[in-house]
Design a protein around this motif. Sequence first.
Motif, PDB file in Angstrom:
ATOM      1  N   LEU A  92       7.457   2.877  -7.144  1.00 19.88           N
ATOM      2  CA  LEU A  92       6.085   2.382  -6.987  1.00 19.88           C
ATOM      3  C   LEU A  92       5.391   2.125  -8.325  1.00 19.88           C
ATOM      4  CD1 LEU A  92       4.843   4.731  -4.113  1.00 19.88           C
ATOM      5  CD2 LEU A  92       5.683   2.376  -3.909  1.00 19.88           C
ATOM      6  N   ASN A  93       6.095   2.332  -9.424  1.00 21.88           N
ATOM      7  CA  ASN A  93       5.453   2.207 -10.733  1.00 21.88           C
ATOM      8  C   ASN A  93       4.945   0.805 -11.033  1.00 21.88           C
ATOM      9  OD1 ASN A  93       5.724   4.899 -11.360  1.00 21.88           O
ATOM     10  ND2 ASN A  93       7.594   4.642 -12.569  1.00 21.88           N
ATOM     11  N   ASN A  94       5.514  -0.194 -10.370  1.00 23.16           N
ATOM     12  CA  ASN A  94       5.065  -1.576 -10.589  1.00 23.16           C
ATOM     13  C   ASN A  94       3.923  -1.977  -9.669  1.00 23.16           C
ATOM     14  OD1 ASN A  94       6.956  -2.060 -12.645  1.00 23.16           O
ATOM     15  ND2 ASN A  94       8.543  -2.597 -11.155  1.00 23.16           N
ATOM     16  N   PHE A  95       3.482  -1.032  -8.860  1.00 18.38           N
ATOM     17  CA  PHE A  95       2.369  -1.273  -7.945  1.00 18.38           C
ATOM     18  C   PHE A  95       1.151  -0.442  -8.370  1.00 18.38           C
ATOM     19  CE2 PHE A  95       6.217  -1.871  -5.423  1.00 18.38           C
ATOM     20  CZ  PHE A  95       5.986  -3.080  -4.774  1.00 18.38           C
ATOM     21  N   LYS A  96      -0.011  -0.891  -7.964  1.00 17.18           N
ATOM     22  CA  LYS A  96      -1.222  -0.084  -8.059  1.00 17.18           C
ATOM     23  C   LYS A  96      -1.522   0.420  -6.654  1.00 17.18           C
ATOM     24  CE  LYS A  96      -3.291  -2.378 -12.059  1.00 17.18           C
ATOM     25  NZ  LYS A  96      -4.480  -3.107 -12.593  1.00 17.18           N
ATOM     26  N   ILE A  97      -1.369   1.720  -6.448  1.00 13.25           N
ATOM     27  CA  ILE A  97      -1.535   2.302  -5.123  1.00 13.25           C
ATOM     28  C   ILE A  97      -2.969   2.798  -4.968  1.00 13.25           C
ATOM     29  CG2 ILE A  97      -0.704   4.034  -3.501  1.00 13.25           C
ATOM     30  CD1 ILE A  97       1.340   1.849  -4.216  1.00 13.25           C
ATOM     31  N   THR A  98      -3.598   2.413  -3.872  1.00 16.64           N
ATOM     32  CA  THR A  98      -5.003   2.749  -3.647  1.00 16.64           C
ATOM     33  C   THR A  98      -5.220   3.743  -2.508  1.00 16.64           C
ATOM     34  OG1 THR A  98      -5.246   0.816  -2.208  1.00 16.64           O
ATOM     35  CG2 THR A  98      -5.800   0.531  -4.543  1.00 16.64           C
ATOM     36  N   ASN A  99      -4.207   3.926  -1.644  1.00 20.06           N
ATOM     37  CA  ASN A  99      -4.349   4.857  -0.529  1.00 20.06           C
ATOM     38  C   ASN A  99      -2.971   5.371  -0.142  1.00 20.06           C
ATOM     39  OD1 ASN A  99      -4.821   5.033   2.892  1.00 20.06           O
ATOM     40  ND2 ASN A  99      -6.203   6.123   1.528  1.00 20.06           N
ATOM     41  N   VAL A 100      -2.891   6.646   0.238  1.00 23.02           N
ATOM     42  CA  VAL A 100      -1.626   7.255   0.641  1.00 23.02           C
ATOM     43  C   VAL A 100      -1.851   8.147   1.852  1.00 23.02           C
ATOM     44  CG1 VAL A 100      -0.689   7.217  -1.700  1.00 23.02           C
ATOM     45  CG2 VAL A 100      -1.936   9.244  -0.918  1.00 23.02           C
ATOM     46  N   SER A 101      -0.768   8.431   2.570  1.00 23.42           N
ATOM     47  CA  SER A 101      -0.856   9.383   3.683  1.00 23.42           C
ATOM     48  C   SER A 101       0.493  10.050   3.876  1.00 23.42           C
ATOM     49  CB  SER A 101      -1.268   8.686   4.978  1.00 23.42           C
ATOM     50  OG  SER A 101      -1.471   9.634   6.022  1.00 23.42           O
ATOM     51  N   ALA A 102       0.453  11.349   4.196  1.00 19.40           N
ATOM     52  CA  ALA A 102       1.651  12.127   4.498  1.00 19.40           C
ATOM     53  C   ALA A 102       1.626  12.546   5.955  1.00 19.40           C
ATOM     54  CB  ALA A 102       1.721  13.367   3.599  1.00 19.40           C
ATOM     55  N   GLY A 103       2.640  12.152   6.708  1.00 18.60           N
ATOM     56  CA  GLY A 103       2.805  12.622   8.078  1.00 18.60           C
ATOM     57  C   GLY A 103       3.659  13.871   8.087  1.00 18.60           C
ATOM     58  N   TRP A 104       4.195  14.207   9.249  1.00 18.80           N
ATOM     59  CA  TRP A 104       5.016  15.415   9.323  1.00 18.80           C
ATOM     60  C   TRP A 104       6.235  15.299   8.405  1.00 18.80           C
ATOM     61  CZ3 TRP A 104       4.449  20.215  10.792  1.00 18.80           C
ATOM     62  CH2 TRP A 104       5.573  21.021  11.003  1.00 18.80           C
ATOM     63  N   ASN A 105       6.981  14.199   8.534  1.00 19.93           N
ATOM     64  CA  ASN A 105       8.148  13.972   7.686  1.00 19.93           C
ATOM     65  C   ASN A 105       8.218  12.526   7.197  1.00 19.93           C
ATOM     66  OD1 ASN A 105       9.448  16.488   7.459  1.00 19.93           O
ATOM     67  ND2 ASN A 105      10.442  16.260   9.450  1.00 19.93           N
ATOM     68  N   HIS A 106       7.086  11.842   7.116  1.00 19.67           N
ATOM     69  CA  HIS A 106       7.095  10.475   6.596  1.00 19.67           C
ATOM     70  C   HIS A 106       5.857  10.249   5.742  1.00 19.67           C
ATOM     71  CE1 HIS A 106       4.536   9.917  10.147  1.00 19.67           C
ATOM     72  NE2 HIS A 106       4.341   8.632   9.871  1.00 19.67           N
ATOM     73  N   SER A 107       5.905   9.207   4.922  1.00 14.97           N
ATOM     74  CA  SER A 107       4.840   8.943   3.952  1.00 14.97           C
ATOM     75  C   SER A 107       4.565   7.456   3.880  1.00 14.97           C
ATOM     76  CB  SER A 107       5.242   9.443   2.554  1.00 14.97           C
ATOM     77  OG  SER A 107       5.580  10.806   2.566  1.00 14.97           O
ATOM     78  N   GLY A 108       3.336   7.126   3.473  1.00 14.44           N
ATOM     79  CA  GLY A 108       2.952   5.727   3.323  1.00 14.44           C
ATOM     80  C   GLY A 108       2.113   5.509   2.087  1.00 14.44           C
ATOM     81  N   PHE A 109       2.158   4.270   1.576  1.00 13.25           N
ATOM     82  CA  PHE A 109       1.486   3.918   0.331  1.00 13.25           C
ATOM     83  C   PHE A 109       0.895   2.519   0.461  1.00 13.25           C
ATOM     84  CE2 PHE A 109       5.534   6.087  -0.058  1.00 13.25           C
ATOM     85  CZ  PHE A 109       5.192   7.293  -0.665  1.00 13.25           C
ATOM     86  N   VAL A 110      -0.399   2.364   0.179  1.00 14.66           N
ATOM     87  CA  VAL A 110      -1.080   1.075   0.264  1.00 14.66           C
ATOM     88  C   VAL A 110      -1.338   0.563  -1.144  1.00 14.66           C
ATOM     89  CG1 VAL A 110      -3.156  -0.131   1.058  1.00 14.66           C
ATOM     90  CG2 VAL A 110      -2.169   1.704   2.453  1.00 14.66           C
ATOM     91  N   THR A 111      -1.010  -0.702  -1.393  1.00 15.17           N
ATOM     92  CA  THR A 111      -1.224  -1.284  -2.713  1.00 15.17           C
ATOM     93  C   THR A 111      -2.611  -1.911  -2.808  1.00 15.17           C
ATOM     94  OG1 THR A 111      -0.465  -3.538  -2.226  1.00 15.17           O
ATOM     95  CG2 THR A 111       1.233  -1.881  -2.688  1.00 15.17           C
ATOM     96  N   ASP A 112      -3.000  -2.245  -4.037  1.00 14.06           N
ATOM     97  CA  ASP A 112      -4.334  -2.818  -4.245  1.00 14.06           C
ATOM     98  C   ASP A 112      -4.486  -4.198  -3.643  1.00 14.06           C
ATOM     99  OD1 ASP A 112      -2.570  -3.947  -6.078  1.00 14.06           O
ATOM    100  OD2 ASP A 112      -4.070  -4.116  -7.663  1.00 14.06           O
ATOM    101  N   ILE A 113      -3.377  -4.851  -3.293  1.00  8.43           N
ATOM    102  CA  ILE A 113      -3.479  -6.157  -2.635  1.00  8.43           C
ATOM    103  C   ILE A 113      -3.245  -6.043  -1.127  1.00  8.43           C
ATOM    104  CG2 ILE A 113      -2.883  -7.464  -4.702  1.00  8.43           C
ATOM    105  CD1 ILE A 113      -0.048  -7.770  -3.599  1.00  8.43           C
ATOM    106  N   GLY A 114      -3.258  -4.810  -0.622  1.00 10.72           N
ATOM    107  CA  GLY A 114      -3.238  -4.602   0.819  1.00 10.72           C
ATOM    108  C   GLY A 114      -1.886  -4.555   1.472  1.00 10.72           C
TER     109      GLY A 114
END
Length: 380
Positions: A92-114
Amino acid sequence: MDSNDDRQSEKQEIWSWGAGTDGQLATGLLQDEHIPQLLPFQPSLSFISCGGAHVVALTPGKKVFTWGRGTSGQLGHGNLVNSLGPKSVDVLNNFKITNVSAGWNHSGFVTDIGHLLTCGDGSFGQLGLGDNVSQCSPVKVLHFESWHVQQIAFGMRHSLALLKGEKGDQVYSFGSGKRGQLGISNEKVKSISLPMSVSGLDQVNVGSIVANGDHSAAISDNGHLYTWGRGFDGKPGMCFPERVISMVSFTQVSLGWNHALILTEEGEALMLGSHHGVLKNHQIQNLTKHNINEEQVKKICGLNGIKVVGVASGAEHSVLTTENGAVLTWGWGEHGQLGLGDTRDHNNPQVVSMGQSGAHEYATSNVYCGSGFTFVVRNL
């Protein structure tokens, strides 16, 4: 950390306690902690999301660090290995991440361009990739490539995404729906692997979304609260979002497995449901009723008019922070997640002591909960 924005902050402390046998406390030890631990690493963090036994952290420089349980690939490090401390998600170093979430065993990442990327357990379709395959590195959710994702919220085995656009706000869901938590059908859906629009929110300007366990919730820009999924207090589940009818406006909601904490505009913390086996009917006070199976919004005893500025819920424990920075906990305490020095359950909110300086000298304390552990970021 690479950027100047991500250097150690001299005005921030990060504390953790509770279940720690998967490394989720970032103490460097594989053990539970019954009292708050000041972490040996002190990065500047702007946001934390805690899952079943892992943590996703976002820095002011829009970089992501993860740690804890990694056996489903939820840390995004390209392997299935646990991490005892924060490790950069290099892909993810080439992205600008603006929002994240951790579920029970999964994860998500939102970039600045949506754009949305997900990783971890995909066995229920909760990664939104059109299959039930798990991923150990973040993969882009192509379904949203032409949309702008603003926020995500991941539960036990399902995921929510809030989309902003010219046609208004839309909430999408994917993953397990056996309790109605997807909000896409008047019948409970076993699971879906491609995002579908949540019904009943078309005319709502959604400000934020929340998920945990088999529950989902949204708060509108005008302070209305909507919930769907598993019912509280053993009530039947709801397959579509239903508004909690109240005379007050809500600013924040946090979901546990059997309860929800709600924060009003006036700084009062309220509750839906209860901690299993902890809060009894005589320890709560009815405030009002809403139209969801006659469930009740309840006052929390023991706060005595204290102004609350933030709430967080674990599986069966609750945390809140007050306007003067004090942190209070109550509920299930088996792993020490209350930070009170024992493993007992506590019925009423108790002040947590962090360090010799006491709990009331800090301007702000942001609180976050995993299933059986707690994080606090204190800004001095």
